[in-house]
Write an enzyme that holds these catalytic residues in place. Structure first.
Site, PDB file in Angstrom:
ATOM      1  N   HIS A  68      66.277 -29.535  52.780  1.00 38.88           N
ATOM      2  CA  HIS A  68      66.478 -28.295  52.039  1.00 38.88           C
ATOM      3  C   HIS A  68      65.304 -27.338  52.245  1.00 38.88           C
ATOM      4  O   HIS A  68      65.447 -26.131  52.037  1.00 38.88           O
ATOM      5  CB  HIS A  68      66.648 -28.588  50.549  1.00 38.88           C
ATOM      6  CG  HIS A  68      67.871 -29.386  50.229  1.00 38.88           C
ATOM      7  ND1 HIS A  68      67.854 -30.761  50.145  1.00 38.88           N
ATOM      8  CD2 HIS A  68      69.160 -29.018  50.019  1.00 38.88           C
ATOM      9  CE1 HIS A  68      69.067 -31.199  49.855  1.00 38.88           C
ATOM     10  NE2 HIS A  68      69.873 -30.166  49.783  1.00 38.88           N
ATOM     11  N   HIS A 118      78.769 -22.801  50.320  1.00 39.56           N
ATOM     12  CA  HIS A 118      77.789 -23.705  50.934  1.00 39.56           C
ATOM     13  C   HIS A 118      78.378 -25.107  51.098  1.00 39.56           C
ATOM     14  O   HIS A 118      78.291 -25.706  52.169  1.00 39.56           O
ATOM     15  CB  HIS A 118      76.543 -23.741  50.048  1.00 39.56           C
ATOM     16  CG  HIS A 118      75.493 -24.729  50.454  1.00 39.56           C
ATOM     17  ND1 HIS A 118      74.274 -24.345  50.962  1.00 39.56           N
ATOM     18  CD2 HIS A 118      75.460 -26.088  50.395  1.00 39.56           C
ATOM     19  CE1 HIS A 118      73.551 -25.433  51.218  1.00 39.56           C
ATOM     20  NE2 HIS A 118      74.252 -26.498  50.860  1.00 39.56           N
ATOM     21  N   GLU A 119      79.006 -25.626  50.034  1.00 41.39           N
ATOM     22  CA  GLU A 119      79.527 -26.992  50.081  1.00 41.39           C
ATOM     23  C   GLU A 119      80.718 -27.105  51.027  1.00 41.39           C
ATOM     24  O   GLU A 119      80.827 -28.064  51.797  1.00 41.39           O
ATOM     25  CB  GLU A 119      79.915 -27.462  48.675  1.00 41.39           C
ATOM     26  CG  GLU A 119      78.786 -27.454  47.662  1.00 41.39           C
ATOM     27  CD  GLU A 119      77.532 -28.170  48.127  1.00 41.39           C
ATOM     28  OE1 GLU A 119      77.617 -29.047  49.002  1.00 41.39           O
ATOM     29  OE2 GLU A 119      76.459 -27.829  47.626  1.00 41.39           O
TER      30      GLU A 119
END
Length: 713
Positions: free
Chosen positions: A446, A361-362
């Site tokens: 988010h 994800h990062e």
């Protein structure tokens, strides 16, 4: 369109300056009936990519001229992707009189013969601002940013913060602004950082977003088990640097602050080539998780999309584990080209934040920053987060690690319940959106990411209950539809191509639908089942409608029954603007679904004027049949916001029928919300007419007319 941001202070209650959402998503640069496999791009070495970017820079001046950009604008090539047939997709950033244009990025699609086939703009058309001389100083902007920060408390400027003069392009707005940064208490801890855009003339806060794109308030403690790691041999033994993946390196941050993770950092070194003990009692264990996750993410993008690292230049990023104290967070920071991972805290049993799908994800945040660079606020911010969830999930599947089998649960090993997010059922956490609503641009990114996550799951897996990776999944659509998916690999190929080829910094969900439909057409054909399912999946999350099924046989056209001839003309078409520009002729890009303002109904409306200088616009529809009986009327909803004051009509919107003005509205009719207007059409009973809304603005101060739900009856 010009300096409409001056309205920010005057109409803050009605215009939500949370994201820029007006983009041009034109037809694909190519459509191949069978479609190339994978993502359709050629593999490029670092040298060939650099040469392609240099070529694009040499073409920049001619390209700007061909696109109709202003003489004060310059294009700066950022990246180039080349299709298997030689067509190129060149991503440019813009400057105006030497100032960077935030929201000015664009993609030029060139056919294999070099001609410009189409283009995709974050802000369409030339940039124009009244002045590049700010009234505010950088210190003024910093002070305003401290007061205007929305995501952190007790915001202050530190040595890490700055105020940069920029051009802010948001929807139809362009204005001189400062991009300031501030530091304070937030989700990322006591040193959270936030960007605040401040109008350099009026001092209005135009937008804010978190700088660290993080997995907020979560933990990531997966231990990937016994895995192979590529390391580098040094004079004293070995170091945790991966020479096969651009020298990706993992450091022990030794509680360095989030704002400077390298402050106390030391490279992981060891006399033997065995790392960690499978528990947090060894500082190496979290480093193993991070190194493995970064390696799998690199390999996924390389082997699936021919992408060599985050920036496609073969260069590996740095990763820091054990950042700060009790940090329940992980994030990517493009300014240092690095990733940071905290150790968690008592809330998640001190599990370090190095789970496989979170590491992916990062690193995917970096890919987004290097390509579409989606703004981290509003709907584009939700798409930014969804992109990282999508590719983090795909990395988990790709890795095929028995300790963490692939599924559509995000952060399921964080020690925070069953998962942090679920792509099949985003709303299960009680906060995330699984279906698009008009509030999508106002919730935390988010949570708005759930719309994109839900779309991807449905496109890949379809509807209905199933077990994936040992976990229960249920793709429940928002419209009660039922369909099979195209598979996760095809869905990911479409998303990657859309991200890298068609999305820009301001893309919203409606524009993401267009981008993925273009990408599906490129890869699998305009009449492919894949493109059809993509449209079905978007409709299933309340974004647009499904395309006609390419596999269905159209019903035969019946023989028409003779009828009595009627007077030519037809009813008013697309009065709610939900089909975009269909039926209407506009002199500017007035018909929009921008989230900078609210429609009266649906998600589309017409935004007229707001330039703050002498300017005219027209929105019209010809061949409209006025009813022949009763008392026919034109009805519409109008909201007027203005910087003007007093009863004098400086800026006007006129209703013209066949060239005759029937009604005039002005800045003197300003309203806090939509007001229904009615115009008598009895004089045109039974006639076919041209209906026109004609706007005129004077040389000073701005007025915006928002128009929606137009009807004749």
């Amino acid at each position: 369109m010009n300096r409409k941001t001056a309205l920010a202070a005057a109409v803050a209650a009605t215009l939500t300056l949370s994201t820029a959402a007006v983009a041009s998503a034109q037809s694909p640069a190519k459509v191949n009936g069978s479609g190339p496999a994978g993502n359709g791009f050629q593999s490029m070495s670092a040298d060939s990519r650099q040469a392609a970017v240099a070529t694009a820079d040499r073409e920049a001046a001619d390209t700007a001229k061909a696109l109709g950009l202003g003489s004060d604008e310059r294009l700066v090539a950022k990246d180039v992707l080349v299709d298997t047939d030689g067509a190129r997709h060149v991503r440019y950033n813009r400057t105006y009189r030497g100032l960077p244009v935030i929201g000015g990025d664009l993609v030029v699609h060139r056919a294999k013969d070099g001609r410009i086939a189409s283009s995709t703009f974050a802000h369409e058309g030339a940039i124009s601002v009244a002045t590049t001389s700010p009234r505010l100083t950088a210190q003024d902007a910093a002070a305003t940013a401290q007061r205007g920060a929305r995501h952190i408390k007790s915001a202050q400027t530190t040595g890490q913060d700055s105020s940069q003069l920029v051009i802010w392009a948001s929807g139809k707005f362009t204005t001189l602004a400062y991009r300031s940064t501030v530091t304070g208490e937030g989700d990322a801890g006591p040193a959270s950082r936030e960007a605040v855009v401040v109008d350099a003339v009026s001092g209005a806060v135009l937008d804010t977003w978190e700088i660290h794109q993080e997995v907020s308030g979560t933990g990531n403690g997966v231990l990937v088990g016994q895995v192979a790691l590529e390391t580098t041999q040094a004079s004293s033994g070995y170091q945790l640097t991966d020479p096969t993946r651009g020298s990706t390196t993992v450091y022990d941050a030794y509680a360095s602050p989030q704002t400077n993770p390298s402050q106390n950092a030391k490279l992981f070194t060891k006399s033997t080539n065995t790392w960690g003990n499978g528990a947090t009692t060894s500082r190496e264990s979290a480093a193993v998780d991070a190194a493995y996750g970064l390696a799998m993410t690199w390999d996924y993008f390389k082997n699936t999309f021919n992408r060599s690292g985050i920036r496609n230049d073969g260069r590996g990023a740095r990763a820091y584990v054990h950042v700060d104290n009790n940090l329940q967070n992980a994030f990517y920071d493009d300014t240092c080209f690095c990733m940071s991972f905290g150790d968690g805290n008592a809330q998640n049993s001190n599990i370090p934040l190095t789970e496989l799908d979170v590491t992916g994800h990062e690193m995917a945040h970096g890919v987004t920053a290097a390509t579409a660079n989606l703004n981290y606020s509003g709907e584009s911010g939700g798409l930014n987060e969804a992109t990282s969830d999508i590719f983090g999930t795909m990395v988990e599947f790709y890795s095929n690690n028995s300790t963490d089998p692939g599924d559509y649960y995000i952060g399921e090993k964080l020690g925070m319940g069953t998962s942090m997010r679920r792509m099949d059922n985003p709303a299960s956490d009680g906060k995330s959106l699984g279906c698009w609503t008009s509030q999508a641009s106002t919730v935390d990114v988010h949570y708005s990411s759930g719309i994109g996550n839900h779309f991807f799951y449905l496109a890949a897996e379809g509807t209905g209950a199933k077990t994936i990776g040992g976990k229960s999944h249920n793709g429940t659509p928002c419209n009660n539809d039922s369909f099979a998916g195209i598979g996760k690999d095809k869905a990911a190929a479409i998303w990657y191509r859309a991200l890298t080829t068609y999305m820009t910094s301001t893309t919203n969900y409606t524009q993401a639908r267009t981008a993925t439909l273009n990408a599906a057409a490129d890869l699998y054909g305009a009449n492919s089942q894949e493109r059809y399912i993509v449209s079905k999946a978007w409709a299933a999350v309340s974004v647009g409608t499904a395309l006609p099924d390419p596999g269905s046989t159209p019903a035969p056209t019946p023989t028409p029954t003779p009828t009595t001839p009627t007077t030519p003309g037809s009813a008013l078409a697309n009065g709610g603007f939900e089909q975009g520009v269909a039926g209407w002729t506009q002199s500017a890009n007035d018909i929009t679904n921008s989230t900078l303002a609210l429609p009266h109904g649906g998600s589309w409306y017409a935004w007229m004027l707001g330039a703050g200088q002498t300017h005219a616009e027209s929105l019209s529809q010809s061949n409209v049949k006025v009813p022949a009986t009763g008392s026919p009327k034109l009805t519409f909803w109008l909201q007027t916001t203005t910087q003007e004051s007093g009863p004098t009509a400086y800026d006007t919107l006129k209703v013209n029928v066949n060239g005759t003005t029937l009604a005039t509205y002005s800045n003197a009719n300003a309203s806090a919300s939509y007001v229904q207007k009615t115009v008598d059409l009895s004089a045109f009973r039974g006639q076919t007419v041209k209906l026109e809304f004609a706007g005129q603005e004077d040389a000073y101060l701005a007025t915006v007319f928002l128009l929606d739900d137009v009807s004749i009856g």
